[in-house]
Design a protein around this motif. Structure first.
Motif, short mmCIF file in Angstrom:
data_model
loop_
_atom_site.label_atom_id
_atom_site.label_comp_id
_atom_site.label_asym_id
_atom_site.label_seq_id
_atom_site.Cartn_x
_atom_site.Cartn_y
_atom_site.Cartn_z
N ARG A 119 39.12 20.35 6.15
CA ARG A 119 39.86 20.03 7.37
C ARG A 119 38.94 19.61 8.50
O ARG A 119 39.23 18.67 9.23
CB ARG A 119 40.71 21.21 7.81
N LEU A 120 37.82 20.29 8.65
CA LEU A 120 36.95 19.98 9.79
C LEU A 120 36.11 18.74 9.56
O LEU A 120 35.59 18.17 10.52
CB LEU A 120 36.04 21.17 10.09
N GLN A 134 31.36 26.75 13.24
CA GLN A 134 32.74 26.26 13.42
C GLN A 134 33.59 26.64 12.21
O GLN A 134 34.74 27.06 12.35
CB GLN A 134 32.73 24.73 13.59
N VAL A 141 37.02 29.16 12.25
CA VAL A 141 38.36 28.76 11.78
C VAL A 141 38.80 29.66 10.62
O VAL A 141 39.96 30.05 10.53
CB VAL A 141 38.36 27.26 11.37
N THR A 145 40.18 32.72 12.09
CA THR A 145 41.49 32.49 12.72
C THR A 145 42.60 32.45 11.67
O THR A 145 43.70 32.95 11.90
CB THR A 145 41.46 31.15 13.51
N ASP A 170 50.60 21.86 9.46
CA ASP A 170 51.02 22.57 10.66
C ASP A 170 52.54 22.78 10.65
O ASP A 170 53.21 22.56 11.66
CB ASP A 170 50.56 21.79 11.91
N LEU A 212 38.32 17.38 16.72
CA LEU A 212 37.96 18.31 15.66
C LEU A 212 37.80 17.67 14.30
O LEU A 212 37.56 18.37 13.31
CB LEU A 212 39.02 19.42 15.54
N TYR A 254 34.26 23.37 21.12
CA TYR A 254 34.78 23.30 19.75
C TYR A 254 34.65 21.94 19.07
O TYR A 254 34.85 21.83 17.87
CB TYR A 254 36.27 23.68 19.73
N GLY A 255 34.40 20.88 19.84
CA GLY A 255 34.38 19.53 19.27
C GLY A 255 33.27 19.37 18.24
O GLY A 255 32.21 20.01 18.34
N ASP A 274 39.72 26.39 18.57
CA ASP A 274 39.11 25.69 17.44
C ASP A 274 40.16 25.22 16.43
O ASP A 274 39.82 24.56 15.46
CB ASP A 274 38.08 26.60 16.76
N GLN A 275 41.42 25.58 16.67
CA GLN A 275 42.50 25.12 15.81
C GLN A 275 43.01 23.77 16.32
O GLN A 275 43.04 23.54 17.53
CB GLN A 275 43.67 26.11 15.85
N PRO A 276 43.42 22.87 15.41
CA PRO A 276 43.96 21.59 15.88
C PRO A 276 45.17 21.82 16.79
O PRO A 276 45.95 22.75 16.57
CB PRO A 276 44.38 20.89 14.59
N ILE A 277 45.30 20.99 17.80
CA ILE A 277 46.45 21.13 18.70
C ILE A 277 47.73 20.77 17.93
O ILE A 277 47.69 20.06 16.93
CB ILE A 277 46.31 20.23 19.95
N ALA A 278 48.86 21.31 18.40
CA ALA A 278 50.14 21.08 17.73
C ALA A 278 50.55 19.61 17.87
O ALA A 278 50.10 18.92 18.79
CB ALA A 278 51.20 21.97 18.35
N GLN A 279 51.42 19.18 16.96
CA GLN A 279 51.87 17.78 17.01
C GLN A 279 52.56 17.46 18.34
O GLN A 279 52.47 16.35 18.84
CB GLN A 279 52.81 17.50 15.84
#
Lengths: 315, 526
Positions: free
Chosen positions: A38-39, A47, A51, A54, A84, B57, B131-132, B188-193
Motif C-alpha cells: 500500500r505504501l 512508516q 501503519v 494502526t 477503505d 502517501l 507522514y509523506g 499515516d492512514q490514507p485520507i477517506a474518499q
C-alpha cells in the motif's frame, strides 16, 4: 427431512469453523506484506511499522484470529485495507456481476449442453454423435482467455455489435440493457461448461438406456421420444443436477480468467487482486462467503435428489 | 376532386412535418457533436485498480495519474522537467538558502468551495513532513513551516537544500495541498474518499471498486493565465468527466480502443508497438521520460556487501542490449545508455559510463577471480508481477553464468519481494525499476534507508555536498561525481532506458505530452 436438515446444519457449522482456521492461517502464513504494497516502493521501515500498528497487524496471530471470528459472529466481516470500505459492501459490489454472469452462463449451458447431449445420446454411434462429441472436446480444450480475446476482437472490435469489456451495474444508467456487457463473457464461460454437461448428459443417458425398465418401456410400445424424455432423461438427471450445482458455485468463485479478460468486477478477480495486495480482511471474508456458498449449494443439490428421484432417502 | 385535394393537403402536411423533423434532427446532431467536442466523458483503461488517492502517501502510478487531476502542489514540472509555480505565486530565498518565503496565488478554491490560504498550505506541508513518502527529504530534523501572512508561508531549514523546489513540485508521494481541516487531522492512514478535496481542474466523484473511478469537471477552478507547458501553466478541463477503468488484460485494452469503448489505454506490450504504430484506428503515445530497471546490490550483508570488485565484475558481464530486447521488444522503445538521466535532461552525464554495457564475460571472469569469488550463489530476488523484471533477470542469470558467476534466482510475487528485500540476510540482489525523477535526490539508491542501503563514507559526503547548495552549476558538478562513484561502488546496476507506450483514440486531441504520467487537462475530443 427436518432431522436431515438439522444434521446437515451441524456438519456445516463444523466445516465453517475448520474453514475459518485454514483460511486465516494460510493467508497469514504466506510471505508478503500489505503495508509495503500500500505504501509503495519508497516507504521507510518506520512508516511501515506505524501503519502496521494502526491496523492491528502487529498483534499476535491468535489475537487477530479471535478478533476476526468475534466480529464475523456479529455480522462484521471487517474493513478492506485497500478499498477503505466494509468487506460486505465490497463483496456485494462484486457479487452482482458474478451472480449475473454465472446465471446467464448456466442458461447457455442448459440451452446448449442438455439438448445437444440428449441428441448425441439418442443418435449414439452416428456421425452426428461423433461430430457433437468432437465439438464438445474442442470446446472443453480451448483456453477461455483465447476464446474471450477472439470474441472481443470479432464482436466488439471488428463488428462493433457488443461492448468489449466492463460491466456497469444494473442499477446504473442503462439498467437491464447493461446485460449486453455479459453476453460475450457468458458465452466464453459457457463453452467449456456446456461441453462438460453435454458429455455428462450423453454418458448418463447411455447408461440408463441400457437398463431393464427402458427395455420394458420400449417393449410396451411407448413412443420413442417419450421413452427418452420420461424414462431415460429423468433417471439420468441426478448426475447432471450435481454437476449443475457445482458448476454454478465454481462460476461464481473461479471465473477469474474470464473476469480478467473482460475487465469484469467479479468475485474471482477480487480474490486474486486481494491476494496479490495481501488485503487480508477481504481474502478472509470472500473465501468464507465462498465456503458458505458451496455448503448451501451442496445442501440444495442433496435435497433436490429427493424430488428428482423419490427412491432417494435423506438421512 | 375533393379527395384529390384532401390527398394533396395531407401530402403537403406530411412533407412539412418531415422537413421540420429533419431540420430538428440535424440541429440536434450538430448540438450533440458540439457538446461532444466541448465535453463528454473520457474513458481511461488502466492496468489495475489504484492504491488510495492520497498522493502524499503513495507512489503507485495509477493513483498519481488520477491524483494529478484532483490535487495540485505549490510547484509543478514544465516540459523541460524544471519546477514552475502552480499554487505558488513566487518565492524569495534568504539566509543562504535556509529560509524560503513562498507567496501563494489568491482566489484559488478547493472543491468544497473554500478559498486556499496559508493555513491550508502549512497544514498540508506539516502532514507531508510527518507522514509523506518523500516529506523527510526536505523537512529534516529542525525544519519548520509556518504562515507568515494570509497568502504567504515561510519554510526554515537547518541546512540549505538545493532540491527544495523540485521536492515541492513532484506529486509522487509529494506535497499536495489539502484543506487544513483535512490535512490537520490526517495521519499515516490514507485520507477517506470523502476527503479527496484538492484545487485541481477535476474533482473526485465516485470510486466503484473494480468498475471505475470517476472525476468530474470543477467549475470553480481558477486556472493560471500563463500558457500550458508540460504540467505547468494554464489547465483547462474540457471533458465533463473522466472515468478510470481497470482493464488488466492488455489485449482487451487494445481491442477496447479499437471498438471505441475506451479513449486511452495505458501500458501496452512492446511486441504490439510496430503493429499499432501502423494502425490508423489508434494513436500511439510514447512516454516522454524513460523508466529504467535497476538490480540493487546489498550493502548491509552477504557476499556483495563491500566487495566492489565483484560488483564491477557483474556490471562488466551484463549485456544490456539482450536484456532490453527481450523485455521491451523493438529498439524504438529502449536505449542502452549509461547516464542515470536520459540525453537532453539537465542531469544527463557521461561520468563513469565507460563502465556501462562492457559486455565482457572473459574480463568479468578474471575480475571476479581477482575479487576472491569462489562460486558462492548470489541470491537474486525477482518478481513475476512485472514481466520485464523477470525477463531481465532471466537474461542476467544466463550472462552471469557465461562469466562464471553463479546467480540463483528467487522468484516471488511483488508483495513478498517488498517484504523480503527489507531483510538484509535474505538476498544479495533484487530487481525493481525507477522512473526519472525531477531531481537526483529522489533516486532510491541515493536514499540510504532504501533496501540496498548505500551509505559508504564517500557517498555520504557527496550527498551532503549535493544537497548543501542551491547553485545548479555546483549541484550538477557534484552529481557528475556521484555518478562516477555509482559506477565504482555499484550500489545498483542500471539496465537501460525503456520508454513505455500507451494508445488512444484518434478523436483525442491536444494531449499534453506525458512527462511522468499522462494528464488530460487541456485535451479534448475533436
Amino acid at each position: 427431512m427436518w432431522s436431515y436438515a438439522l444434521k446437515r446444519a451441524g456438519a456445516t457449522a463444523i466445516t465453517l469453523v475448520a474453514a475459518s482456521v485454514i483460511i486465516f492461517a494460510f493467508i497469514h502464513l504466506i510471505p508478503g506484506d500489505p503495508i509495503y504494497v500500500r505504501l509503495g516502493d519508497t516507504a521507510t521501515p518506520d512508516q511501515v511499522e506505524a501503519v502496521r500498528h494502526t491496523l492491528g497487524l502487529d498483534q499476535p496471530i491468535l489475537v487477530q484470529y479471535f478478533q476476526w471470528v468475534g466480529a464475523v459472529l456479529h455480522g462484521d466481516l471487517g474493513h478492506s485495507i485497500f478499498y477503505d470500505e466494509p468487506i460486505l459492501s465490497v463483496i456485494a459490489d462484486h457479487a452482482e456481476t458474478s451472480v449475473l454472469l454465472a446465471t446467464i452462463t448456466m442458461i447457455w449451458v442448459l440451452l446448449i449442453g442438455v439438448p445437444v447431449g440428449m441428441i448425441a445420446a439418442t443418435r449414439h454411434g452416428s456421425w452426428l454423435d461423433q461430430g457433437l462429441s468432437g465439438l464438445a472436446m474442442l470446446m472443453a480444450s480451448v483456453p477461455t482467455f483465447w476464446v474471450g480475446l477472439y470474441m472481443i476482437l470479432i464482436f466488439a472490435a471488428w463488428l462493433g455489435w457488443l461492448p468489449s469489456s466492463g460491466f456497469p451495474s444494473l442499477f446504473d444508467r442503462g439498467g437491464i440493457a447493461n446485460l449486453r456487457y455479459l453476453l460475450l463473457p457468458s458465452l466464453t464461460l459457457a463453452a467449456p461448461n456446456a461441453a462438460l454437461i453435454l458429455r455428462l448428459t450423453r454418458a448418463s443417458m447411455l447408461d440408463v438406456s441400457r437398463e431393464d425398465h427402458v427395455r420394458t418401456a420400449r417393449a410396451k410400445g411407448i413412443r420413442p421420444w417419450r421413452v427418452v424424455t420420461h424414462h431415460i432423461f429423468r433417471n439420468a438427471l441426478l448426475a447432471v443436477v450435481s454437476a449443475f450445482g457445482f458448476t454454478f458455485a465454481a462460476l461464481i468463485s473461479e471465473a477469474v480468467v474470464t473476469e480478467t479478460v473482460f475487465a469484469l468486477p467479479g468475485i474471482g478477480r477480487l480474490v486474486v487482486q486481494s491476494i496479490l495486495q495481501r488485503d487480508y480482511p477481504v481474502i478472509q471474508g470472500v473465501v468464507l462467503v465462498i465456503v458458505v456458498l458451496y455448503l448451501v449449494v451442496n445442501f440444495l443439490v442433496d435435497v433436490s435428489y429427493r424430488f428428482l428421484d423419490p427412491r432417494v432417502e435423506l438421512q | 376532386m375533393a379527395a384529390e385535394f384532401e390527398g394533396r393537403v395531407k401530402m403537403h402536411f406530411l412533407l412539412r412535418v418531415l422537413r421540420r423533423s429533419l431540420v430538428a434532427l440535424a440541429a440536434a446532431l450538430l448540438l450533440t457533436a458540439n457538446a461532444n467536442a466541448a465535453g463528454g466523458t473520457f474513458r481511461y483503461a488502466s492496468v489495475s485498480e489504484p492504491a488510495p488517492l492520497d498522493v502524499m502517501l503513495t507512489t503507485a502510478g495509477v493513483s498519481l495519474v488520477i491524483g494529478m487531476h484532483i490535487f495540485e502542489a505549490l510547484y509543478t514540472i514544465d516540459s523541460h522537467y524544471q519546477p514552475q509555480p502552480m499554487l505558488a505565486e513566487g518565492e524569495t530565498v534568504q539566509d543562504g538558502g535556509k529560509t524560503i518565503v513562498i507567496t501563494l496565488r489568491q482566489g484559488v478554491h478547493f472543491h468544497n468551495g473554500k478559498e486556499m490560504t496559508s493555513d491550508d498550505v502549512v497544514a498540508s506541508l506539516q502532514r507531508w513532513a510527518k507522514y509523506g513518502v518523500r516529506g523527510k527529504l526536505l523537512f529534516v530534523e529542525g525544519s519548520s513551516v509556518e504562515a507568515s501572512g494570509k497568502y504567504e508561508i515561510t519554510i526554515k531549514l537547518p541546512q540549505p537544500n538545493g532540491a527544495w523546489k523540485n521536492l515541492l513540485a513532484h506529486l509522487e508521494g509529494g506535497p499536495a495541498i489539502y484543506p487544513s481541516e483535512i490535512a490537520s487531522k490526517a495521519t499515516d492512514q490514507p485520507i477517506a474518499q470523502s476527503d479527496y478535496i484538492g484545487t485541481g481542474p477535476y474533482m473526485f466523484k465516485e470510486w466503484r471498486p473494480n468498475r471505475d473511478i470517476e472525476i468530474v469537471r470543477f467549475d470553480g477552478y481558477n486556472a493560471r493565465t500563463n500558457p500550458g507547458d508540460g504540467y505547468s501553466g494554464k489547465r483547462v478541463a474540457n471533458f465533463d468527466s473522466i472515468q478510470f477503468i481497470p482493464v488488466p488484460d492488455v489485449g482487451t485494452r487494445v481491442s477496447g480502443i479499437q471498438a471505441g469503448d475506451y479513449d486511452y489505454a495505458e501500458t501496452i506490450s512492446g511486441d504490439l508497438y510496430d503493429q499499432l504504430s501502423a494502425d490508423s484506428s489508434v494513436k500511439v503515445v510514447k512516454a516522454g521520460a524513460p523508466l529504467f530497471g535497476l538490480f540493487f546490490t546489498n550493502s548491509k550483508a552477504g557476499i556483495l556487501k563491500d566487495n566492489f570488485k565483484l560488483r564491477r565484475a557483474i556490471e562488466m558481464a551484463f549485456c544490456r542490449n539482450d536484456a532490453l530486447r527481450v523485455s521491451f521488444g523493438p529498439q524504438a522503445l529502449w536505449n542502452a545508455q549509461g547516464s542515470i538521466f536520459p540525453p537532453g535532461n539537465f542531469w544527463y552525464s557521461t561520468a563513469g559510463t565507460d563502465k556501462y554495457n562492457e559486455c565482457d564475460p572473459a574480463g568479468a571472469k578474471a575480475l571476479a577471480k581477482e575479487a576472491g569469488y569462489d562460486g558462492t550463489p548470489i541470491r537474486l530476488l525477482t518478481s513475476t508481477n512485472y514481466q520485464t523484471h523477470y525477463d531481465q533477470a532471466t537474461v542476467f542469470v544466463k550472462e552471469m553464468a557465461d562469466a562464471g558467476i553463479n546467480v540463483q534466482m528467487i522468484v516471488v510475487d511483488w508483495a513478498t519481494l517488498l517484504k523480503m528485500r527489507g531483510q538484509p540476510d535474505q538476498w544479495d540482489m533484487f530487481i525493481t525499476h525507477h522512473g526519472g525523477p525531477p531531481d537526483p535526490i529522489l533516486l532510491t539508491f541515493l536514499n540510504e534507508g532504501y533496501p540496498g542501503w548505500w551509505a559508504t563514507p564517500e557517498i555520504t559526503a557527496l550527498r551532503a555536498e549535493f544537497t548543501g547548495t542551491a547553485d545548479l552549476t555546483q549541484r550538477k558538478a557534484v552529481w557528475d561525481k556521484i555518478q562516477e562513484l555509482y559506477y565504482e561502488q555499484v550500489p545498483a546496476i542500471k539496465v537501460g532506458d525503456a520508454y513505455s507506450f500507451d494508445i488512444m483514440s484518434p478523436k483525442v486531441q491536444n494531449l499534453v505530452s506525458p512527462l511522468f504520467w499522462p494528464v488530460f487537462f487541456n485535451a479534448s475530443f475533436n
